[in-house]
Design a protein around this motif. Sequence first.
Motif, PDB file in Angstrom:
ATOM      1  N   THR A  68       0.826  -1.204   0.000  1.00  0.00           N
ATOM      2  CA  THR A  68       0.000   0.000   0.000  1.00  0.00           C
ATOM      3  C   THR A  68       0.862   1.256   0.000  1.00  0.00           C
ATOM      4  OG1 THR A  68      -1.816  -1.134   1.131  1.00  0.00           O
ATOM      5  CG2 THR A  68      -1.779   1.275   1.254  1.00  0.00           C
ATOM      6  N   LEU A  73       1.746   2.099  -3.512  1.00  0.00           N
ATOM      7  CA  LEU A  73       0.656   2.798  -4.198  1.00  0.00           C
ATOM      8  C   LEU A  73       0.580   4.256  -3.768  1.00  0.00           C
ATOM      9  CD1 LEU A  73      -2.469   0.434  -4.340  1.00  0.00           C
ATOM     10  CD2 LEU A  73      -0.686   0.790  -6.044  1.00  0.00           C
ATOM     11  N   ARG A  74       0.704   4.504  -2.483  1.00  0.00           N
ATOM     12  CA  ARG A  74       0.597   5.872  -1.970  1.00  0.00           C
ATOM     13  C   ARG A  74       1.714   6.756  -2.504  1.00  0.00           C
ATOM     14  NH1 ARG A  74      -2.503   7.007   2.436  1.00  0.00           N
ATOM     15  NH2 ARG A  74      -0.889   8.328   3.366  1.00  0.00           N
ATOM     16  N   LEU A  94       0.747   7.617  -6.080  1.00  0.00           N
ATOM     17  CA  LEU A  94      -0.350   8.584  -6.084  1.00  0.00           C
ATOM     18  C   LEU A  94       0.082   9.963  -5.597  1.00  0.00           C
ATOM     19  CD1 LEU A  94      -3.114   6.228  -4.666  1.00  0.00           C
ATOM     20  CD2 LEU A  94      -3.173   7.315  -6.923  1.00  0.00           C
ATOM     21  N   SER A 147      -0.987  13.419 -10.631  1.00  0.00           N
ATOM     22  CA  SER A 147      -2.082  12.738  -9.942  1.00  0.00           C
ATOM     23  C   SER A 147      -3.412  12.834 -10.688  1.00  0.00           C
ATOM     24  CB  SER A 147      -2.232  13.301  -8.524  1.00  0.00           C
ATOM     25  OG  SER A 147      -2.545  14.684  -8.560  1.00  0.00           O
ATOM     26  N   TYR A 175      -7.845   5.903  -8.728  1.00  0.00           N
ATOM     27  CA  TYR A 175      -7.600   4.973  -7.624  1.00  0.00           C
ATOM     28  C   TYR A 175      -8.901   4.301  -7.222  1.00  0.00           C
ATOM     29  CZ  TYR A 175      -6.666   3.308  -2.883  1.00  0.00           C
ATOM     30  OH  TYR A 175      -6.574   2.522  -1.767  1.00  0.00           O
ATOM     31  N   LEU A 187      -5.158   2.347 -10.417  1.00  0.00           N
ATOM     32  CA  LEU A 187      -4.509   1.638  -9.337  1.00  0.00           C
ATOM     33  C   LEU A 187      -5.590   1.029  -8.444  1.00  0.00           C
ATOM     34  CD1 LEU A 187      -2.754   4.405 -10.020  1.00  0.00           C
ATOM     35  CD2 LEU A 187      -1.289   3.481  -8.238  1.00  0.00           C
ATOM     36  N   ASP A 205      -6.549  -1.452  -5.046  1.00  0.00           N
ATOM     37  CA  ASP A 205      -6.096  -2.029  -3.786  1.00  0.00           C
ATOM     38  C   ASP A 205      -7.044  -3.158  -3.407  1.00  0.00           C
ATOM     39  OD1 ASP A 205      -4.874  -2.570  -1.409  1.00  0.00           O
ATOM     40  OD2 ASP A 205      -5.179  -0.601  -0.517  1.00  0.00           O
TER      41      ASP A 205
END
Length: 258
Positions: free
Chosen positions: A50, A53-54, A57, A78, A83, A165, A167
């Motif tokens: 995670t 991903l952050r 982003l 961004s 997301y 993206l 999650d």
Amino acid sequence: MAATEKREIVISFDKVDFSYNGEPVLIDVNLQVQEREIIGIVGPNGGGKTTLLRLILGLIKPDRGEILVFGDTPARSSHRLGYVPQHMQFDHRFPVAALDVVLMGLTGKTGFGPFSRTQAAAAEEALDAVSLLQYRKKPFAELSGGQRQRVLIARALATSPDMLLFDEPTANVDTSAGEQLYEILDRLNQTMTILVVSHDIGFVNHHISSVVCVNHRVRVHPTSDLTGRNIVDLYGHDMALIRHDHRCSGEGHSCTSS
């Protein structure tokens, strides 16, 4: 896309470190993702999936190293990213329809005031892309888990992103709904880059060509049906379906098709 066609590098990590409160989470990450790849991100809980991903982003910044997304900083790129979270926290008593949830993705895109006809049309087009246009007026709370997840995909699509993206997209849906989601991802991948954090090893095997293995350090591997020692090392037990391959560099940071 022809195998010899040169593709743009849309994500680049160069010697990236990141820590929380002095505790290393990602160490010396070197990674490149090409346009229109569909990448699976796997690894144990707490390994940094995670966080990766952050960083992409632009929600957090690395302690060291450089990250480029579409050739610019993540924060400046961004607006080109969509997301899709595991689920959306909401009050089940709140009377919000599926279309309203999709429109939430457009909030703040064109200033204040009611949504325009163009925005409403974009939201309906996004719902149609995930085969849920007929449910646009149905309360979000009354949809199934798989349908809710598809609405969240539509919410991301409404902004016309160049990259999506995800999650854990199948964490809260049954097998049939999960397969529908992956069929949607396969279709979307024809025009955009897709990154998916997933514990669904079946997805890793059947729907993507490369896997980013994250356990504080990052390695990239091709997928296969073979059980490999690297999975034992990654998870601590045999989960299989990813293997080391001679097509990867010695550091495991890049792969090319043979």
